[in-house]
Design a protein around this motif. Sequence first.
Motif, mmCIF file in Angstrom:
data_model
loop_
_atom_site.group_PDB
_atom_site.id
_atom_site.type_symbol
_atom_site.label_atom_id
_atom_site.label_comp_id
_atom_site.label_asym_id
_atom_site.label_seq_id
_atom_site.Cartn_x
_atom_site.Cartn_y
_atom_site.Cartn_z
ATOM 1 N N PHE A 42 0.824 -1.207 0.000
ATOM 2 C CA PHE A 42 0.000 0.000 0.000
ATOM 3 C C PHE A 42 0.860 1.260 0.000
ATOM 4 O O PHE A 42 0.560 2.235 -0.681
ATOM 5 N N TYR A 43 1.943 1.244 0.787
ATOM 6 C CA TYR A 43 2.804 2.424 0.936
ATOM 7 C C TYR A 43 4.056 2.363 0.057
ATOM 8 O O TYR A 43 5.047 3.028 0.355
ATOM 9 N N SER A 99 -6.495 9.751 0.435
ATOM 10 C CA SER A 99 -5.817 9.851 -0.865
ATOM 11 C C SER A 99 -5.473 11.299 -1.173
ATOM 12 O O SER A 99 -6.223 12.214 -0.827
ATOM 13 N N THR A 122 -4.260 8.434 -7.237
ATOM 14 C CA THR A 122 -3.988 7.624 -6.043
ATOM 15 C C THR A 122 -5.301 7.142 -5.434
ATOM 16 O O THR A 122 -5.372 6.028 -4.929
ATOM 17 N N GLU A 146 -5.815 3.306 -4.682
ATOM 18 C CA GLU A 146 -5.973 2.885 -3.288
ATOM 19 C C GLU A 146 -7.322 2.198 -3.064
ATOM 20 O O GLU A 146 -7.406 1.222 -2.319
ATOM 21 N N TYR A 166 -6.971 -1.225 -4.376
ATOM 22 C CA TYR A 166 -6.077 -2.055 -3.553
ATOM 23 C C TYR A 166 -6.868 -2.784 -2.465
ATOM 24 O O TYR A 166 -6.534 -3.902 -2.104
#
Length: 138
Positions: free
Chosen positions: A48-49, A117, A122, A126, A129
């Motif tokens: 995620f990061y 976000s 993004t 996200e 994800y």
Amino acid sequence: IERTFSMIKPDATARNLTGAITKMLEDAGLRVIASKRVWMSRRQAEGFYAVHKDRPFFNELCEFMSSGPTVVQVLEGENAIARNREIMGATNPAEAAEGTIRKLYAKSIGENSVHGSDGPETAAQEIAYWFAETEIVG
Ligand code: GTP
Ligand code: MG
């Protein structure tokens, strides 16, 4: 109408702040159109990061994010991305404006209670994800 991705981080779920934070988001005009509680793995946090992988705080961040339950959400509303970041406040709670989530609840720059976000691309990444399209009910 815009969508954004939000997380209530482990420092906040540990203090039973899921409802209080969600109410602040709703009061700001955002609608929760998907929500689930997840205890992410270290690998999920790293994925995620991934954009932060070369930053000095990357390990600490992934350790923290996999240290307890998180609530992942999709929020919908007019200018949802900017609106959410406004109500979250600055990354560092010492710099966050009065009335923001981080000013009220964040413990430190790392354990800062919420994620949101930072742009349309993004937000889409996200959301994808953490959620299948069928889990998002607008
Ligand atoms: P997010 O909505 O979580 O992305 O916050 P942000 O956009 O305000 O911050 P940024 O993307 O720059 O950093 C992502 C996250 O990494 C932050 O929310 C913090 O949890 C963490 N972080 C950022 N800077 C530091 C730091 O200096 N130390 C530590 N320990 N964590 C940091
Ligand atoms: Mg960010």
